[in-house]
Design a protein around this motif. Structure first.
Motif: not given
Length: 404
Positions: A266-271, A320-327, A231-241
């Motif tokens: 977004f490219i880094g997030g996909a990676i 990479v780290v912003l999106n990668g944590t979710s996986s 939940v905190l990770d998702s909040a960080v991701r959407m808040g930063f974007l």
């Protein structure tokens, strides 16, 4: 009577079944996430067609997003009555039907109703497909779930971008009909892959209690810790974007540079979604979550305080780290819950993360209005810096719980 099927053949059948399950789940994820993000492309078209205010446009977006978020848990309960493969196919058809009806809608109200239908179909995919992949691969599910999450980003990249291009050549109605057809093709492909799959797609019939020494013995505390971190990770991701365009603007960046900055993230997030599952296999889930969240906090600070050039160079790494944590978080769910509860667990997980992603920009926006953009972004970085705490505490109490 002993089975007459050689062990090697059984192993090959299992591998093929698992592969089909993963490809089907990735196909569904790419199609559903891509179709969901079509809304952003069509908002300007709908504004012109129906003379809508921004409030009405927000309502249309919410019609899809809130339906998707609110029905995750009810959708998971259907897996107790119907085959997951059937649910995944039917839900994809329902989403395609919603977009087909959107193409026929002659008013904003009718369009909203069509988007609700599409959202109903989309609500099934996340908990069902995630559970199918997790159940198929068991303790080795982190990498496959990383691929599954990566597929969603591929759909988000390809479908909206292609829709924007096609709108310059074709009519709005024809383009929507074409994407309804994409949904139907995805449903057909999912069905062709899953119609003979049982082991990877079905919940186990047995409801044998979880052993006290198994990873699932940490449930519900371990699951609650994962959910809190997610939940905190998702909040960080959407808040930063939400604030990234304003950060780039404050650095003197142009509108084109803002678009480039978002693309780099977004490219880094996909990676990151593709790679972080592999990293978790080496370092363990808890250590990987700790590492990626601390790097997220540090890189947000770098982007905030650095000159524009350095900030732009940091954005792919941040992605990479912003999106990668979710996986890693999604993969760890499989480590801490009873296999019989996977659908329910993932539905709760996705409800929490999607809901946090929807509310976070509002809360951080309030901070930005009263304290300024820099202060709001620092709060976001601070959220990332503490988001790993729940998982770390549980891991310290029981180091085996996340990494079997």
């Amino acid at each position: 009577m002993a089975s007459s099927v050689p062990a090697s053949d059984v192993s090959d059948i299992k591998r093929t079944s698992n592969k089909n399950t993963l490809v089907a789940a990735c196909t569904a994820h790419a199609a559903h996430d891509g179709l969901s993000d079509l809304v952003y492309v069509f908002l300007p078209v709908w504004q012109e067609m129906f003379s809508l205010s921004y409030v009405w446009l927000s309502v249309l977006r919410s019609a899809y997003a809130l339906t998707l978020a609110s029905l995750q848990i009810p959708a998971a309960t259907l897996s107790k009555k119907f085959r997951p493969a059937h649910l995944l196919v039917v839900s994809t058809v329902v989403t395609a039907l919603g977009w087909f009806l959107a193409g026929l809608a002659g008013s904003a109200v009718a369009l909203g109703g069509a988007l609700v239908i599409a959202g109903i179909g989309a609500s099934v995919q996340h908990p069902i497909a995630s559970a199918m992949v997790a159940r198929a691969y068991g303790g080795a599910a982190k990498r496959p779930l990383g691929l599954y999450n990566f597929a969603g980003d591929v759909g988000k990249s390809i479908l909206p971008a292609s829709a924007a291009a096609l709108l310059t050549y074709g009519t709005y109605h024809n383009v929507l009909m074409m994407y309804a057809g994409v949904g139907l093709l995805a449903a057909a492909l999912v069905w062709s892959l899953l119609r003979n799959v049982v082991a990877g797609g079905e919940a186990p019939v047995s409801r044998t209690p979880v052993r006290a020494d198994s990873p699932a013995a940490g449930y519900p505390r371990a699951f609650q810790a994962l959910l809190a971190t997610a939940v905190l990770d998702s909040a960080v991701r959407m808040g930063f974007l939400t604030f990234l365009p304003f950060i780039i603007k404050a650095h003197g960046g142009s509108l084109a540079q803002t678009g480039l900055g978002l693309t780099l993230v977004f490219i880094g997030g996909a990676i990151g979604k593709f790679c972080c599952g592999w990293i978790a296999d080496v370092l363990g889930s808890a250590r990987t979550i700790l590492l990626t969240e601390l790097l997220t906090a540090a890189l947000i600070a770098v982007v905030l305080f650095s000159p524009l050039t350095l900030a732009m160079l940091a954005l792919p790494l941040l992605g990479v780290v912003l999106n990668g944590t979710s996986s890693v978080l999604y993969g760890a769910v499989n480590d801490v819950v009873d296999p019989a509860t996977l659908e329910k667990s993932y539905s709760v997980f996705y409800t929490g993360t999607i809901g946090a992603g929807a509310l976070a920009p509002v809360l951080y926006g309030y901070a930005g209005d009263h304290l300024g953009v820099a202060a709001a972004v620092l709060i976001i970085a601070g959220t990332a810096a503490v988001s790993f705490v729940p998982v770390t505490i549980v891991n310290l109490v029981n180091p085996r719980v996340f990494d079997q």
